[in-house]
Design an enzyme around this catalytic site. Structure first.
Site, PDB file in Angstrom:
ATOM      1  N   LYS A  64      41.001  48.081  28.216  1.00 46.71           N
ATOM      2  CA  LYS A  64      41.775  47.605  29.365  1.00 46.71           C
ATOM      3  C   LYS A  64      41.460  48.427  30.618  1.00 46.71           C
ATOM      4  O   LYS A  64      41.205  47.886  31.697  1.00 46.71           O
ATOM      5  CB  LYS A  64      43.270  47.671  29.032  1.00 46.71           C
ATOM      6  CG  LYS A  64      44.200  47.461  30.190  1.00 46.71           C
ATOM      7  CD  LYS A  64      44.116  46.046  30.744  1.00 46.71           C
ATOM      8  CE  LYS A  64      44.671  45.946  32.127  1.00 46.71           C
ATOM      9  NZ  LYS A  64      45.768  45.103  32.337  1.00 46.71           N
ATOM     10  N   CYS A  85      47.525  46.682  39.994  1.00 46.20           N
ATOM     11  CA  CYS A  85      46.737  47.051  38.809  1.00 46.20           C
ATOM     12  C   CYS A  85      45.437  47.800  39.109  1.00 46.20           C
ATOM     13  O   CYS A  85      45.267  48.925  38.647  1.00 46.20           O
ATOM     14  CB  CYS A  85      46.413  45.797  38.001  1.00 46.20           C
ATOM     15  SG  CYS A  85      47.877  45.098  37.252  1.00 46.20           S
TER      16      CYS A  85
HETATM   17  C1  UDX Z   1      43.603  42.442  38.160  1.00 45.77           C
HETATM   18  C2  UDX Z   1      42.595  42.024  37.073  1.00 45.77           C
HETATM   19  O1  UDX Z   1      41.738  40.995  37.595  1.00 45.77           O
HETATM   20  C3  UDX Z   1      43.314  41.545  35.821  1.00 45.77           C
HETATM   21  O2  UDX Z   1      42.380  41.257  34.788  1.00 45.77           O
HETATM   22  C4  UDX Z   1      44.277  42.639  35.350  1.00 45.77           C
HETATM   23  O3  UDX Z   1      44.999  42.209  34.225  1.00 45.77           O
HETATM   24  C5  UDX Z   1      45.242  43.016  36.471  1.00 45.77           C
HETATM   25  O4  UDX Z   1      44.491  43.419  37.629  1.00 45.77           O
HETATM   26  P1  UDX Z   1      45.095  41.159  39.958  1.00 45.77           P
HETATM   27  O5  UDX Z   1      45.642  42.502  40.341  1.00 45.77           O
HETATM   28  O6  UDX Z   1      46.028  40.011  39.788  1.00 45.77           O
HETATM   29  O7  UDX Z   1      44.308  41.274  38.549  1.00 45.77           O
HETATM   30  O8  UDX Z   1      44.058  40.768  41.098  1.00 45.77           O
HETATM   31  P2  UDX Z   1      42.526  40.368  41.218  1.00 45.77           P
HETATM   32  O9  UDX Z   1      42.406  38.902  41.335  1.00 45.77           O
HETATM   33  O10 UDX Z   1      41.701  41.058  40.199  1.00 45.77           O
HETATM   34  O11 UDX Z   1      42.202  40.999  42.655  1.00 45.77           O
HETATM   35  C6  UDX Z   1      42.399  42.388  42.885  1.00 45.77           C
HETATM   36  C7  UDX Z   1      42.063  42.756  44.301  1.00 45.77           C
HETATM   37  O12 UDX Z   1      40.663  42.664  44.516  1.00 45.77           O
HETATM   38  C8  UDX Z   1      42.703  41.881  45.378  1.00 45.77           C
HETATM   39  O13 UDX Z   1      43.155  42.718  46.432  1.00 45.77           O
HETATM   40  C9  UDX Z   1      41.580  40.989  45.847  1.00 45.77           C
HETATM   41  O14 UDX Z   1      41.734  40.560  47.178  1.00 45.77           O
HETATM   42  C10 UDX Z   1      40.370  41.912  45.698  1.00 45.77           C
HETATM   43  N1  UDX Z   1      39.102  41.215  45.507  1.00 45.77           N
HETATM   44  C11 UDX Z   1      38.917  40.433  44.421  1.00 45.77           C
HETATM   45  C12 UDX Z   1      38.093  41.364  46.437  1.00 45.77           C
HETATM   46  O15 UDX Z   1      38.250  42.091  47.433  1.00 45.77           O
HETATM   47  N2  UDX Z   1      36.912  40.735  46.243  1.00 45.77           N
HETATM   48  C13 UDX Z   1      36.702  39.926  45.179  1.00 45.77           C
HETATM   49  O16 UDX Z   1      35.599  39.367  45.071  1.00 45.77           O
HETATM   50  C14 UDX Z   1      37.731  39.778  44.223  1.00 45.77           C
END
Ligand code: UDX
Length: 414
Positions: free
Chosen positions: A199, A255
């Site tokens: 994880k 996260c």
């Molecule tokens: C994340 C993980 O994806 C998930 O598997 C875990 O269980 C929890 O943490 P989450 O926090 O919901 O999920 O968001 P995620 O969609 O992963 O995006 C995280 C951050 O990265 C956001 O701030 C998003 O804007 C940013 N991001 C994401 C980018 O800047 N570029 C990208 O290409 C993708």
């Protein structure tokens, strides 16, 4: 199966509702009585598509809520999920909620019960729980759901990870997730420590991808390359994959930043310095994205002091109202420190620092500079020709540059 879930935060509530949807009999407990009352009344503590309907469908037939460990104990569950927060404070992970939850559960456990940790923890925590709980077995079943698609991710996961000490625990988990396994979801059974590390490593890897493209974005700007095109080309390689290659203000949320810090600190505790240095760079690139945008803003405006800057987006990503570790709010803080008058707008996240309730028209029209910090659909679809031309920084690489320039706007990419 009769199962209990301790913790009705993001993880626990989604988990309890989706376990009920899979046909289990579930009781979910939280020490916050007010929260439990509100959930029972159908007022959920956060917005997540599909969750309210799921809770309504299954409560009270096979989904119950309580704030009492005694009520939870009398439910007769045999598998007990721990879904509580494991915050990282001043560099150290705080496992007190996890062990407090285990302590509250302990008097109600019977020999043969299985306690399953779902919270993100440093590897080795399962062994500590096993020693702490004495007499019942402990497993790890990490969660990989994303906010905004949490229900779908839980009902149709790409894999189920069972970190177990023996076959009995594996079969208990297989029974809980029987409907998913029967419909073909891949199950990986492994040791507890492997599950725990998987994880942390997964989230650190996702964070690494985002920082990688953001590092390339900065380099691309220096050499005159279009990082959007570069990202598209990289993502078409199936070994690389598209997810995480959207350049922007960096990652936020509850996260990725926390889990990255947890892994970094634990690796340092084990003297694994090459990994620590690597992960530190991932964090550093992420942090710098905000200061880079602040510097671009200062260049564009000459001086930030006294200037009106509208930051569009307080949620850490589109499709959510969650502002934890919000890149937009962190940027707003930096701009304010430089003397700018900052307004933050968000279509769904409200009531946070820097925010005044203003219409999007007002936020765009009355600013010396507009910065798009979250790629909410409302911003992507904005029609710039409806406003007097101004200056915009597209910090999420989500606007149609040609359209904004054609409307007379001064467009700045990152
Ligand atoms: C994340 C993980 O994806 C998930 O598997 C875990 O269980 C929890 O943490 P989450 O926090 O919901 O999920 O968001 P995620 O969609 O992963 O995006 C995280 C951050 O990265 C956001 O701030 C998003 O804007 C940013 N991001 C994401 C980018 O800047 N570029 C990208 O290409 C993708």
């Amino acid at each position: 199966m009769r199962v209990t879930v301790t913790g009705c935060g993001y993880l626990g509530l989604v988990h309890a509702a989706t376990l009920a949807a899979m046909g289990n009999h579930v009781i979910a407990m939280d020490v916050d009585e007010g929260k439990i009352t509100r959930i029972r009344e159908g007022r959920l503590p956060f917005r997540e598509p599909g969750l309210a309907d799921l809770v309504k469908t299954h409560a009270p037939s096979n989904l119950h809520f309580t704030s009492s460990p005694e009520v939870l104990g009398k439910f007769g569950g045999t598998v007990h999920f721990l879904c509580v927060g494991t915050p990282v404070k001043d560099g150290d992970v705080d496992l007190s909620y996890l062990f407090n939850a285990a302590e509250a559960l302990a008097p109600h456990l019977s020999a043969g019960d299985l306690v399953v940790n779902k919270s993100t923890v440093p590897p080795g925590t399962g062994d500590k729980l096993l020693a702490f709980l004495r007499g019942v077995d402990v497993a790890s079943n990490p969660e990989f759901l994303r906010e905004g698609t949490a229900v779908q991710d839980s009902l149709y996961p790409e894999r189920l990870v069972f970190g177990v000490n023996n076959d009995k625990a594996r079969y208990a988990l297989r029974e809980v997730y029987r409907t998913l396994i029967c419909s073909g979801t891949k199950e990986v059974t492994t040791t507890v420590v492997n599950a725990e590390l998987s994880k942390l490593a997964a989230n650190a890897f996702l964070a690494t991808k985002i920082s990688f493209i953001n590092g390339v974005a900065q380099y691309g700007k220096a050499v005159g390359a279009d990082v959007g095109k570069v990202s598209e080309i990289l993502g078409l390689d199936s070994r690389i994959g598209q997810w995480g290659l959207r350049p922007g203000l960096g990652f936020g949320g509850g996260c990725l930043p926390k889990d990255l810090a947890m892994l970094t600190n634990d690796a340092a505790d084990h003297d694994v310095y090459p990994l620590v240095d690597f992960l530190d760079s991932v964090s550093e690139i992420n942090d710098r994205r905000r200061s880079q945008v602040r510097d671009i803003a200062a260049d564009v405006l000459g001086d930030l002091s006294g200037k009106r800057v509208s930051v569009l987006g307080a949620a850490f990503k589109p499709g959510t109202d969650d502002t934890r570790e919000s890149p937009g709010l962190l940027l707003a803080g930096m701009l304010t420190e430089e003397g700018a008058h900052v307004i933050v707008h968000d279509p769904s996240a409200t009531g946070v620092k820097f925010m005044q309730v203003v219409a999007i028209e007002h936020a765009v029209r009355d600013a010396d500079l507009v910065i798009v910090a979250t790629e909410h659909e409302e911003y992507v679809k904005l029609d710039p020709s409806l406003f007097p031309p101004g200056r915009v920084i597209d910090a999420r690489y989500c606007l149609d540059r040609g359209k904004w320039e054609a409307a007379g706007w001064e467009y700045h990419g990152i």
